[in-house]
Design a protein around this motif. Structure first.
Motif, PDB file in Angstrom:
ATOM      1  N   ALA A  71       0.827  -1.210   0.000  1.00 53.58           N
ATOM      2  CA  ALA A  71       0.000   0.000   0.000  1.00 53.58           C
ATOM      3  C   ALA A  71       0.859   1.256   0.000  1.00 53.58           C
ATOM      4  O   ALA A  71       0.569   2.221  -0.717  1.00 53.58           O
ATOM      5  CB  ALA A  71      -0.926  -0.011   1.214  1.00 53.58           C
ATOM      6  N   LEU A  72       1.937   1.251   0.782  1.00 56.71           N
ATOM      7  CA  LEU A  72       2.811   2.427   0.827  1.00 56.71           C
ATOM      8  C   LEU A  72       3.521   2.638  -0.502  1.00 56.71           C
ATOM      9  O   LEU A  72       3.686   3.786  -0.955  1.00 56.71           O
ATOM     10  CB  LEU A  72       3.836   2.253   1.952  1.00 56.71           C
ATOM     11  N   LEU A  73       3.950   1.547  -1.137  1.00 60.53           N
ATOM     12  CA  LEU A  73       4.609   1.674  -2.440  1.00 60.53           C
ATOM     13  C   LEU A  73       3.653   2.208  -3.503  1.00 60.53           C
ATOM     14  O   LEU A  73       4.073   2.902  -4.433  1.00 60.53           O
ATOM     15  CB  LEU A  73       5.172   0.319  -2.874  1.00 60.53           C
ATOM     16  N   ALA A  74       2.378   1.874  -3.345  1.00 59.09           N
ATOM     17  CA  ALA A  74       1.375   2.345  -4.303  1.00 59.09           C
ATOM     18  C   ALA A  74       0.812   3.713  -3.928  1.00 59.09           C
ATOM     19  O   ALA A  74      -0.023   4.261  -4.655  1.00 59.09           O
ATOM     20  CB  ALA A  74       0.241   1.331  -4.397  1.00 59.09           C
ATOM     21  N   GLY A  75       1.270   4.262  -2.790  1.00 65.58           N
ATOM     22  CA  GLY A  75       0.767   5.555  -2.353  1.00 65.58           C
ATOM     23  C   GLY A  75      -0.668   5.506  -1.872  1.00 65.58           C
ATOM     24  O   GLY A  75      -1.396   6.503  -1.967  1.00 65.58           O
ATOM     25  N   GLU A  76      -1.080   4.361  -1.339  1.00 69.73           N
ATOM     26  CA  GLU A  76      -2.451   4.184  -0.891  1.00 69.73           C
ATOM     27  C   GLU A  76      -2.497   3.873   0.595  1.00 69.73           C
ATOM     28  O   GLU A  76      -1.481   3.538   1.211  1.00 69.73           O
ATOM     29  CB  GLU A  76      -3.127   3.047  -1.676  1.00 69.73           C
TER      30      GLU A  76
END
Length: 200
Positions: A71-76
C-alpha cells in the motif's frame, strides 16, 4: 490497545485499570524476579518454546508488512485502515515497534540460554495465547454476525494460539523456584539456573 484504540464504552475504566495494574506490577516485580534464584527448562522444551516465540513474531510481522508495504509503495492507505475509519492502525504501530520484536528477541535469547530471555519467554507465550483467544472469539462473533472471509484468519490464529498455549504450559511447568537453601534436583533445568550472575 482497548484503552486507546476503541470507542469509549462501558468498560473503558476497566481497560485503563488493567493497563495500569499490569504496568505497575511489572515495575515493582521485575527487579526481584531478576535477582531471584530461579530455574528454567532446558533441552527440547526450551527450544520449542523459543521457536514458537520467534515464529509468532516473524509470522505476524510478515502479515502486517505484507499489508503495509504494497500500500505504501502504491501511495495508498491499506483497506483495513480505511474500513476502520482510522488515520493509522495502532495495532500496526505497537506490534511492529515493540511487541513482535520482543517475541523474536526473547525467543533468540532464550534459545541461547540468556537469562533475560529465559525470564520473559513464559510471559510472552502466555500473552500470545490470551491475545489469540480474544482474536478468535472476536472473529467468531464477526462470522456469526454475517461477515464473510474470516475463516482463513480464524484458523491461522487458532493454530498460533494452540501452539502458544501448549508451549507456555510445558515451559512454565518445567520452571520452578526452589526453597531457600534447597539443592536443585531437576536435571532438566539445573543447567539453566537463573541468578544474578547469569549473562544478560
Amino acid at each position: 490497545m482497548y484503552a486507546v484504540a476503541v470507542h469509549l464504552n462501558d468498560l473503558f475504566l476497566v481497560y485503563v485499570a488493567v493497563l495500569g495494574l499490569s504496568a505497575w506490577a511489572l515495575v515493582f516485580h521485575h527487579g526481584p524476579l531478576r535477582r531471584a534464584d530461579l530455574t528454567f527448562p532446558a533441552g527440547r522444551v526450551r527450544r520449542t518454546a523459543a521457536a514458537v516465540s520467534i515464529g509468532v513474531g516473524v509470522l505476524f510481522g510478515g502479515l502486517w508488512l505484507g499489508e503495509l508495504v504494497p500500500a505504501l509503495l502504491a501511495g495508498e492507505v491499506p483497506a483495513s485502515i480505511v474500513e476502520a475509519g482510522l488515520w493509522v492502525n495502532p495495532i500496526h504501530v505497537v506490534d511492529l515497534s515493540m511487541v513482535l520484536p520482543a517475541f523474536v528477541l526473547t525467543g533468540v535469547a532464550a534459545w541461547r540460554g540468556r537469562a533475560w530471555g529465559l525470564l520473559w519467554l513464559g510471559p510472552w507465550l502466555v500473552f500470545s495465547a490470551l491475545m489469540g483467544t480474544s482474536i478468535v472469539a472476536a472473529m467468531l462473533l464477526m462470522a456469526a454476525g454475517g461477515q464473510t472471509g474470516t475463516l482463513p484468519a480464524t484458523v491461522l490464529v487458532s493454530v498460533v494460539t494452540l501452539f502458544s498455549l501448549a508451549t507456555s504450559v510445558a515451559y512454565l511447568a518445567g520452571s520452578d523456584e526452589p526453597l531457600p537453601g534447597s539443592p536443585h534436583t531437576s536435571e532438566s533445568s539445573s543447567s539453566l539456573r537463573f541468578a544474578s550472575t547469569s549473562p544478560r
